[in-house]
Design a protein around this motif. Sequence first.
Motif, short mmCIF file in Angstrom:
data_model
loop_
_atom_site.label_atom_id
_atom_site.label_comp_id
_atom_site.label_asym_id
_atom_site.label_seq_id
_atom_site.Cartn_x
_atom_site.Cartn_y
_atom_site.Cartn_z
N ASN A 229 -27.29 -17.68 15.03
CA ASN A 229 -26.98 -16.58 15.97
C ASN A 229 -26.09 -17.23 16.95
OD1 ASN A 229 -27.45 -15.10 18.26
ND2 ASN A 229 -29.00 -14.02 17.44
N TYR A 230 -24.87 -16.62 17.33
CA TYR A 230 -24.00 -17.37 18.23
C TYR A 230 -24.33 -17.24 19.61
CZ TYR A 230 -20.43 -17.17 14.77
OH TYR A 230 -19.67 -17.64 13.62
N TRP A 231 -25.71 -16.37 20.03
CA TRP A 231 -26.09 -16.44 21.17
C TRP A 231 -27.51 -17.47 21.56
CZ3 TRP A 231 -23.55 -12.83 18.97
CH2 TRP A 231 -22.20 -12.46 19.68
N TRP A 232 -27.97 -18.20 20.40
CA TRP A 232 -28.88 -19.24 20.61
C TRP A 232 -28.37 -19.89 22.01
CZ3 TRP A 232 -29.69 -20.99 15.01
CH2 TRP A 232 -30.24 -20.13 14.27
N ARG A 233 -29.03 -20.38 22.84
CA ARG A 233 -28.86 -21.15 24.06
C ARG A 233 -28.35 -22.38 24.00
NH1 ARG A 233 -34.05 -20.30 24.65
NH2 ARG A 233 -35.38 -22.38 24.70
N SER A 234 -28.89 -22.87 22.77
CA SER A 234 -28.59 -24.17 22.49
C SER A 234 -27.34 -24.78 21.88
CB SER A 234 -29.52 -24.95 21.88
OG SER A 234 -30.85 -24.93 22.43
N LEU A 235 -26.56 -23.61 21.49
CA LEU A 235 -25.31 -23.87 20.64
C LEU A 235 -24.07 -24.08 21.76
CD1 LEU A 235 -25.05 -21.28 17.95
CD2 LEU A 235 -25.39 -23.62 17.70
N PRO A 236 -23.60 -25.41 21.70
CA PRO A 236 -22.57 -25.53 22.72
C PRO A 236 -21.28 -24.65 22.74
CG PRO A 236 -22.61 -27.27 21.21
CD PRO A 236 -23.72 -26.37 20.73
N ASP A 237 -20.54 -24.48 23.58
CA ASP A 237 -19.29 -23.89 23.60
C ASP A 237 -18.26 -24.46 22.46
OD1 ASP A 237 -20.11 -22.04 25.25
OD2 ASP A 237 -19.32 -22.79 27.23
N ARG A 238 -18.13 -25.83 22.71
CA ARG A 238 -17.41 -26.64 21.91
C ARG A 238 -17.40 -26.23 20.60
NH1 ARG A 238 -19.76 -30.63 19.36
NH2 ARG A 238 -21.90 -31.47 20.41
N VAL A 239 -18.53 -25.53 20.03
CA VAL A 239 -18.80 -25.48 18.72
C VAL A 239 -18.42 -24.11 18.23
CG1 VAL A 239 -20.53 -25.28 16.74
CG2 VAL A 239 -20.62 -27.34 18.52
N ILE A 240 -18.45 -23.00 19.19
CA ILE A 240 -18.31 -21.64 18.98
C ILE A 240 -17.19 -21.07 19.74
CG2 ILE A 240 -20.82 -21.38 18.31
CD1 ILE A 240 -21.24 -20.14 21.07
N LYS A 241 -16.65 -21.51 20.70
CA LYS A 241 -15.84 -20.85 21.61
C LYS A 241 -14.62 -20.45 20.84
CE LYS A 241 -13.44 -24.81 23.23
NZ LYS A 241 -12.60 -25.69 24.54
N ASP A 242 -13.95 -21.23 19.83
CA ASP A 242 -12.73 -20.62 18.99
C ASP A 242 -13.10 -20.19 17.60
OD1 ASP A 242 -11.12 -21.93 20.97
OD2 ASP A 242 -11.34 -24.09 20.09
N ASP A 243 -14.38 -19.80 17.40
CA ASP A 243 -15.11 -19.13 16.25
C ASP A 243 -14.70 -17.63 16.33
OD1 ASP A 243 -16.04 -18.11 13.99
OD2 ASP A 243 -17.77 -19.59 14.08
N TYR A 244 -13.57 -17.17 15.20
CA TYR A 244 -13.29 -15.72 15.53
C TYR A 244 -14.61 -14.73 15.02
CZ TYR A 244 -13.13 -15.62 10.25
OH TYR A 244 -13.42 -16.04 8.87
N ARG A 245 -15.52 -15.31 14.45
CA ARG A 245 -16.77 -14.46 13.83
C ARG A 245 -17.38 -14.10 15.14
NH1 ARG A 245 -16.04 -19.13 11.35
NH2 ARG A 245 -15.47 -19.09 9.27
N LYS A 246 -17.35 -14.83 16.28
CA LYS A 246 -18.12 -14.41 17.27
C LYS A 246 -17.92 -13.25 17.82
CE LYS A 246 -19.68 -16.17 21.79
NZ LYS A 246 -19.65 -17.50 22.94
N LYS A 247 -16.22 -13.03 17.88
CA LYS A 247 -15.78 -11.96 18.58
C LYS A 247 -16.34 -10.51 17.49
CE LYS A 247 -12.09 -14.11 21.35
NZ LYS A 247 -10.63 -14.09 21.16
#
Length: 360
Positions: free
Chosen positions: A176-194
């Motif tokens: 889940n992209y909204w787990w608070r422990s996932l840092p931005d550096r891991v998910i910020k450029d992931d197109y799946r999040k959008k």
Amino acid sequence: TDYKSKEKQKDFGHHPHHLLNLWSPFKLKTQSVSAVALLMGLLGMVYQGKKQLPSPPTPSETSETGSPEDSPEVSSRFKLKDGRYLAYRERGVAKDKAKFKIILVHGLGSSKEMNFLAPQELIDELGIYFLLFDRAGYGESDADPKHSVKSEAFDIQELADHLQLAGVSFVVPVVNYWWRSLPDRVIKDDYRKKLVRWSMWFANHAPGLLHWWVNQKWLPSTSVLERNPVFFNDRDIDVLKTISGFPMLTQDKLRERSVFDTLRRDFMLAFGKWEFDPLDLRNPYPQNESTVHIWQGFEDKVVPVQLQRFVSGKLPWIRYHEVPNGGHLIVHYDGICEAILRSLLLGEEQVSFRPNTAIP
């Protein structure tokens, strides 16, 4: 459906539950028979293969006049403590003869009719009994009006109370992209999040519009989507040429509002707000009495390998396995199901499935 005439109804009993966290269903075990759970994430097990797991022997198979083909196979049901019924099927060796009992938990858009390509020789050698069930709202199981992450865990826990669960293996589990422990550096450029964010907005605020949109004839069919290299690597696409695909994701099925709503609620549950952060969980087996595993394809385009590596790195008690050149459908690759079972039940490890950390 008239379950009285078509199905065996069973009440497995109501046991006291002490759900400390999501892992507590997997902390029980018995001295004589071990049982484990295999949980298939997202689309990893949504297909019904041509070859099904064998059913346990029945009296008709050993009689002179009867045979398995004499009567069509029907589902059984058991009653949960809240009054709902879950439909299930049994596979493998007879339950009373089993050395290992495994609960197979399907992912998004699947059902108890999914397949798990375990070799018959291995099933017989290890004495494995499989229980496959329709999750709440799927197939022949009752919907849960209070469906939540916790209720999913409670459903499995009631199965665990019956089978005495003693381990767990996740195959391509959802992240889940909204787990608070996932840092931005891991998910910020992931197109799946959008993509997930927009899908969540429509599923939550405009379900009628979303239902209308997915049923438009000008949209590509699921057969086109299944061959799309955006979602699947070359090995996945080869697999999709030999299996029946996504039966619940066809336009004919999605026109059924009950099917659409089940999938919509399941998607929202997976990517919505959770009551806890899995990365805060503690080892459910501090005395090494059992193990937790994650299996991931290195080239998975649905659940990226970087996220699974981060999760397993934060939870070092998880045994992480990575399939080289593997996509999202690793469970359909030759030898993978056997490797999963041998690792989970016997502790056997293959060097080829250790992650190559030199490759980011």
